[in-house]
Design a protein around this motif. Sequence first.
Motif, PDB file in Angstrom:
ATOM      1  N   VAL A 235       0.893  -1.210  -0.070  1.00 32.39           N
ATOM      2  CA  VAL A 235       0.226   0.379  -0.178  1.00 32.39           C
ATOM      3  C   VAL A 235       0.507   1.298   0.110  1.00 32.39           C
ATOM      4  N   VAL A 236       0.952   2.540  -0.861  1.00 32.66           N
ATOM      5  CA  VAL A 236       1.302   3.419  -0.819  1.00 32.66           C
ATOM      6  C   VAL A 236      -0.089   4.943   0.094  1.00 32.66           C
ATOM      7  N   GLY A 237       0.282   4.957   0.673  1.00 30.65           N
ATOM      8  CA  GLY A 237      -0.220   6.201   1.063  1.00 30.65           C
ATOM      9  C   GLY A 237       0.234   7.741   1.177  1.00 30.65           C
ATOM     10  N   ILE A 238       0.034   8.525   1.199  1.00 36.15           N
ATOM     11  CA  ILE A 238      -0.383  10.331   1.344  1.00 36.15           C
ATOM     12  C   ILE A 238      -0.390  10.790   2.633  1.00 36.15           C
ATOM     13  N   LYS A 239       0.070  11.850   3.520  1.00 37.11           N
ATOM     14  CA  LYS A 239       0.059  12.685   4.412  1.00 37.11           C
ATOM     15  C   LYS A 239       0.215  13.718   4.050  1.00 37.11           C
TER      16      LYS A 239
ATOM     17  N   GLY B 100       3.547  22.839  19.790  1.00 39.99           N
ATOM     18  CA  GLY B 100       4.462  22.609  20.576  1.00 39.99           C
ATOM     19  C   GLY B 100       5.533  22.351  20.087  1.00 39.99           C
ATOM     20  N   HIS B 101       5.943  21.400  18.923  1.00 42.99           N
ATOM     21  CA  HIS B 101       6.898  20.891  18.409  1.00 42.99           C
ATOM     22  C   HIS B 101       8.029  21.237  17.029  1.00 42.99           C
ATOM     23  N   PHE B 102       8.182  22.546  17.191  1.00 50.03           N
ATOM     24  CA  PHE B 102       9.034  23.913  18.159  1.00 50.03           C
ATOM     25  C   PHE B 102       7.624  24.697  17.966  1.00 50.03           C
ATOM     26  N   PRO B 103       7.697  25.272  18.732  1.00 44.99           N
ATOM     27  CA  PRO B 103       7.219  27.192  18.509  1.00 44.99           C
ATOM     28  C   PRO B 103       8.539  27.894  17.287  1.00 44.99           C
ATOM     29  N   GLY B 104       8.125  28.568  16.090  1.00 46.31           N
ATOM     30  CA  GLY B 104       9.232  29.060  15.616  1.00 46.31           C
ATOM     31  C   GLY B 104       9.945  28.293  14.301  1.00 46.31           C
ATOM     32  N   ARG B 105      10.052  27.044  14.846  1.00 50.39           N
ATOM     33  CA  ARG B 105      10.622  25.370  13.938  1.00 50.39           C
ATOM     34  C   ARG B 105       9.826  24.570  14.482  1.00 50.39           C
ATOM     35  N   PRO B 106       8.713  24.706  13.199  1.00 45.33           N
ATOM     36  CA  PRO B 106       8.241  23.130  13.326  1.00 45.33           C
ATOM     37  C   PRO B 106       8.586  21.577  12.645  1.00 45.33           C
ATOM     38  N   VAL B 107       8.760  21.086  13.681  1.00 46.04           N
ATOM     39  CA  VAL B 107       8.881  19.772  12.979  1.00 46.04           C
ATOM     40  C   VAL B 107       7.497  18.253  13.561  1.00 46.04           C
ATOM     41  N   MET B 108       7.691  17.557  11.742  1.00 43.61           N
ATOM     42  CA  MET B 108       6.587  16.573  12.439  1.00 43.61           C
ATOM     43  C   MET B 108       7.546  15.242  14.001  1.00 43.61           C
ATOM     44  N   PRO B 109       6.872  15.533  14.314  1.00 42.09           N
ATOM     45  CA  PRO B 109       7.470  14.327  15.896  1.00 42.09           C
ATOM     46  C   PRO B 109       7.307  13.362  14.917  1.00 42.09           C
ATOM     47  N   GLY B 110       8.781  11.763  15.283  1.00 44.58           N
ATOM     48  CA  GLY B 110       8.768  11.372  14.491  1.00 44.58           C
ATOM     49  C   GLY B 110       7.498  10.271  14.774  1.00 44.58           C
ATOM     50  N   VAL B 111       7.518   9.974  16.037  1.00 41.04           N
ATOM     51  CA  VAL B 111       5.953   8.994  16.659  1.00 41.04           C
ATOM     52  C   VAL B 111       4.782   8.999  15.599  1.00 41.04           C
ATOM     53  N   LEU B 112       4.570   9.902  15.079  1.00 39.63           N
ATOM     54  CA  LEU B 112       3.513  10.969  14.653  1.00 39.63           C
ATOM     55  C   LEU B 112       3.673  10.275  12.685  1.00 39.63           C
ATOM     56  N   ILE B 113       4.385  10.370  12.568  1.00 40.41           N
ATOM     57  CA  ILE B 113       5.556   9.874  11.168  1.00 40.41           C
ATOM     58  C   ILE B 113       5.060   8.450  11.263  1.00 40.41           C
ATOM     59  N   LEU B 114       5.248   7.865  11.891  1.00 46.41           N
ATOM     60  CA  LEU B 114       5.130   6.460  12.470  1.00 46.41           C
ATOM     61  C   LEU B 114       3.890   6.066  12.424  1.00 46.41           C
ATOM     62  N   GLU B 115       3.316   6.651  12.844  1.00 45.94           N
ATOM     63  CA  GLU B 115       1.635   6.355  13.449  1.00 45.94           C
ATOM     64  C   GLU B 115       1.135   6.926  11.896  1.00 45.94           C
ATOM     65  N   SER B 116       1.311   7.516  11.289  1.00 44.03           N
ATOM     66  CA  SER B 116       0.907   7.403   9.776  1.00 44.03           C
ATOM     67  C   SER B 116       1.557   6.675   8.768  1.00 44.03           C
ATOM     68  N   MET B 117       2.399   6.549   8.702  1.00 43.47           N
ATOM     69  CA  MET B 117       2.876   4.798   8.478  1.00 43.47           C
ATOM     70  C   MET B 117       1.989   3.759   8.779  1.00 43.47           C
ATOM     71  N   ALA B 118       1.849   3.523  10.192  1.00 44.19           N
ATOM     72  CA  ALA B 118       0.958   2.460  10.645  1.00 44.19           C
ATOM     73  C   ALA B 118      -0.630   2.252   9.938  1.00 44.19           C
TER      74      ALA B 118
ATOM     75  N   VAL C  45       5.256  10.241   1.883  1.00 48.95           N
ATOM     76  CA  VAL C  45       4.884   9.260   0.950  1.00 48.95           C
ATOM     77  C   VAL C  45       5.196   8.266   1.083  1.00 48.95           C
ATOM     78  N   MET C  46       4.226   7.317   1.854  1.00 52.19           N
ATOM     79  CA  MET C  46       4.720   6.614   3.098  1.00 52.19           C
ATOM     80  C   MET C  46       4.106   4.943   1.750  1.00 52.19           C
ATOM     81  N   GLU C  47       5.025   3.691   1.813  1.00 51.99           N
ATOM     82  CA  GLU C  47       4.922   2.585   1.235  1.00 51.99           C
ATOM     83  C   GLU C  47       4.789   1.465   2.479  1.00 51.99           C
ATOM     84  N   LEU C  48       4.556   0.854   2.646  1.00 55.07           N
ATOM     85  CA  LEU C  48       4.511  -0.282   3.091  1.00 55.07           C
ATOM     86  C   LEU C  48       3.525  -1.769   2.529  1.00 55.07           C
TER      87      LEU C  48
END
Length: 145
Positions: A32-36, A47-65, A104-107
Amino acid sequence: MELDVRQIQEILPHRFPFLLVDRIVALEENRVVGIKNVTVNEWFFQGHFPGRPVMPGVLILESMAQVGATMMMNMEEFRNCIPYFTTLENVRFRRPVVPGDQLVMELTLLKLKRRMGKLSGVARVGDQVVAEAEIGFSLVEAKEE
């Protein structure tokens, strides 16, 4: 097969603010291939991070899952199940995901026995790998109340 967000919501139990897949662009028996689409309006950037936004790694994993769960729960025998993580192995984060990126996530399904299995996944932004992992899961039948 492709799925839009409405069709994804017919398969996955996740809802705002925790539905982290916008589209499925390829859905096969074992892949499967999906997009976020990552926008500056995401709740986690406050809050992650004010002024320098970065998607939390755990949410990248959650998106993949969630992309992987869409494939599994699209199978007739798993339609009334809830997906749960059981293991995360060989997790690697290669570069930050920031507003404006399209994840773009491929599982690929590595193994499945009854309602437990393992997926291999890679997440990319453009041609750059941003994360990879093996995701163990269990599909638990949802109890009607």
